[in-house]
Write a protein that holds these residues in place. Structure first.
Motif, mmCIF file in Angstrom:
data_model
loop_
_atom_site.group_PDB
_atom_site.id
_atom_site.type_symbol
_atom_site.label_atom_id
_atom_site.label_comp_id
_atom_site.label_asym_id
_atom_site.label_seq_id
_atom_site.Cartn_x
_atom_site.Cartn_y
_atom_site.Cartn_z
ATOM 1 N N SER A 1 45.025 29.950 36.410
ATOM 2 C CA SER A 1 44.168 30.547 35.380
ATOM 3 C C SER A 1 42.928 31.166 36.013
ATOM 4 O O SER A 1 42.483 32.251 35.609
ATOM 5 C CB SER A 1 43.766 29.496 34.332
ATOM 6 O OG SER A 1 42.981 28.467 34.913
ATOM 7 N N ALA A 2 42.381 30.509 37.024
ATOM 8 C CA ALA A 2 41.207 31.050 37.721
ATOM 9 C C ALA A 2 41.560 32.348 38.440
ATOM 10 O O ALA A 2 40.801 33.331 38.387
ATOM 11 C CB ALA A 2 40.662 30.024 38.710
ATOM 12 N N LEU A 3 42.706 32.379 39.104
ATOM 13 C CA LEU A 3 43.130 33.591 39.801
ATOM 14 C C LEU A 3 43.364 34.741 38.817
ATOM 15 O O LEU A 3 43.000 35.892 39.090
ATOM 16 C CB LEU A 3 44.414 33.321 40.589
ATOM 17 C CG LEU A 3 44.299 32.376 41.793
ATOM 18 C CD1 LEU A 3 45.680 32.060 42.352
ATOM 19 C CD2 LEU A 3 43.406 32.971 42.871
ATOM 20 N N THR A 4 43.969 34.436 37.674
ATOM 21 C CA THR A 4 44.227 35.462 36.660
ATOM 22 C C THR A 4 42.922 36.069 36.165
ATOM 23 O O THR A 4 42.796 37.295 36.028
ATOM 24 C CB THR A 4 45.010 34.865 35.481
ATOM 25 O OG1 THR A 4 46.271 34.372 35.945
ATOM 26 C CG2 THR A 4 45.254 35.912 34.401
ATOM 27 N N GLU A 5 41.940 35.206 35.889
ATOM 28 C CA GLU A 5 40.646 35.697 35.387
ATOM 29 C C GLU A 5 39.934 36.544 36.433
ATOM 30 O O GLU A 5 39.359 37.586 36.119
ATOM 31 C CB GLU A 5 39.795 34.499 34.965
ATOM 32 C CG GLU A 5 40.321 33.824 33.705
ATOM 33 C CD GLU A 5 39.771 32.439 33.469
ATOM 34 O OE1 GLU A 5 39.974 31.905 32.375
ATOM 35 O OE2 GLU A 5 39.139 31.861 34.388
ATOM 36 N N LEU A 6 39.993 36.124 37.692
ATOM 37 C CA LEU A 6 39.362 36.910 38.755
ATOM 38 C C LEU A 6 40.089 38.237 38.969
ATOM 39 O O LEU A 6 39.458 39.254 39.277
ATOM 40 C CB LEU A 6 39.346 36.105 40.056
ATOM 41 C CG LEU A 6 38.392 34.909 40.082
ATOM 42 C CD1 LEU A 6 38.616 34.075 41.336
ATOM 43 C CD2 LEU A 6 36.944 35.363 40.004
ATOM 44 N N GLY A 7 41.405 38.235 38.793
ATOM 45 C CA GLY A 7 42.159 39.476 38.896
ATOM 46 C C GLY A 7 41.742 40.481 37.838
ATOM 47 O O GLY A 7 41.652 41.694 38.110
ATOM 48 N N LEU A 8 41.440 40.010 36.629
ATOM 49 C CA LEU A 8 40.963 40.894 35.568
ATOM 50 C C LEU A 8 39.602 41.489 35.913
ATOM 51 O O LEU A 8 39.334 42.657 35.626
ATOM 52 C CB LEU A 8 40.876 40.126 34.244
ATOM 53 C CG LEU A 8 42.202 39.867 33.527
ATOM 54 C CD1 LEU A 8 41.986 38.881 32.385
ATOM 55 C CD2 LEU A 8 42.803 41.157 33.003
#
Length: 385
Positions: A360-367
């Motif tokens: 979830s952290a990686l997904t948010e940073l990708g956004l």
């Protein structure tokens, strides 16, 4: 982009923890910077989170046990006083009994719950920092450190220390691309977005503010800071007027004009449009959804093209947020997005070794990366992404 130097020290093995997380493998394949994410999870986070799991269970168990003991003690005292006739009808004074229970729990179990909060904060710091590493970003919870607080006396000593720091301005500092930020100075925002949006009338009036979950860094020459903010009015009937994310991005080149953008339904709450003219967007759908004013019609339509607006909407959609608004001027973009708590890295009441905390952290940073990239022109970033 991203500094992979820290990753080079990781063992070249591939553990079962990596292979058992398909979603993590998919994220690793989604962008070059996340290539080493599975090994960060299996070789760094899994061992450390596993080491902390026993402490998590013991910490929560102690807090719950102390809370039950405190509440039960108050209930027994109320029963005894009522049965013995010391105070008639005391058992049926539920508001007083409930209030007394809450005070007892706060006094007897407050420190234990403080340790639970500290463990949650430390878990966030560990997971979000690990997610930021491949991108070269920095993360800070902006939470006070409650480590070493064992009783009310040590808690009081720590509070006194924090007040001293707050009053003297000599407390710990967090480094950002826009200067150092004093973590104990709640009057100073850790991102320029706060003052810019407030000056533009895109934040409602308030007298109290709190910031947490600060992510900062640089991507292809664009410096940025993202922080969660909670703004509220003061007084007895204090009301939260904003809870969400503030984003500030400084680009390598300046914008020609000044552009204000907001969701159409929100615009009536703040419109400082002196010298600005309303902009007709290219997409009729976006025209209905957003209200835009600018000193440069051509630049505004180019900035808020359908593909770039889709990146803004994707950020809004992921965080289940709304009332998106922002300012584009002098080479920076400042955005406000109302949303609930983000960057939580999972519940402290669930086992720590859960890959969804990391994914979830990686997904948010990708956004966040997509947002920055979407507003960069090809000339600015040639050969840098």
């Amino acid at each position: 982009m991203g500094d992979h130097s820290n990753m080079s020290a990781l063992p070249e093995k591939d553990s079962g923890a990596t292979m058992s997380v398909p979603e993590l493998a998919a994220i690793a394949a989604s962008r070059p910077e996340f290539e080493h994410a599975p090994r960060i999870w299996s070789d760094v986070l899994v061992p450390e989170l596993g080491r902390r799991e026993a402490d998590r269970k013991a910490c929560i168990g102690r807090a719950i046990r102390n809370s039950i003991i405190a509440a039960a003690s108050v209930l027994v005292i109320f029963i005894v006083l009522s049965v013995t006739g010391v105070i008639q009808g005391l058992m049926f004074n539920f508001p007083l009994m409930f209030f007394t229970m809450m005070v007892a729990v706060a006094l007897f179990a407050g420190v234990a719950w403080g340790r639970v909060f500290n463990m949650k904060s430390q878990t966030k710091q560990l997971v979000l920092s690990a997610a930021c590493t491949p991108l070269g970003f920095r993360y800070d919870t902006l939470h006070p450190d409650l480590g070493g607080v064992e009783d009310l006396r040590s808690l009081g000593g720590r509070l006194s220390e924090w007040m001293k720091y707050h009053n003297s301005g000599g407390g710990p500092k967090v480094q950002t691309p826009f200067g150092d930020f004093e973590t104990f100075n709640g009057d100073v925002a850790p991102s320029p977005a706060y003052e810019i949006l407030k000056a533009a009338g895109l934040l409602r009036g308030h007298s109290k503010r709190r910031f947490e979950d600060l992510i900062t860094g640089e991507r292809a020459g664009a410096k940025f800071a993202l922080v969660e903010a909670k703004l509220a009015t003061g007084g007895k009937n204090s009301t939260t007027v904003f809870e969400g994310i503030l984003v500030h991005i400084e680009y390598p080149e300046r914008f020609l004009g000044r552009t204000l953008m907001a969701r159409s339904g929100w615009w009536k709450r703040g419109r400082k449009t002196a010298g600005l003219k309303k902009v007709d967007l290219i997409s009729k759908e976006l025209q209905r959804a957003f209200t835009v004013y600018s000193t440069d019609q051509v630049e505004a339509r180019e900035l808020l093209s359908p593909d770039r607006m889709e990146r803004l909407i994707a950020l809004e959609r992921h965080f289940s947020g709304g009332k998106l608004r922002g300012v584009f001027e002098d080479g920076h973009m400042s955005l406000a997005l109302e949303a609930g708590d983000q960057f939580e890295a999972g519940s402290i009441f669930k086992p720590l070794v859960d890959a969804s905390r990391f994914t979830s952290a990686l997904t948010e940073l990708g956004l966040v990366c997509d947002l920055i990239d979407g507003f960069l022109t090809r000339d600015w970033v040639k050969g840098r992404l």
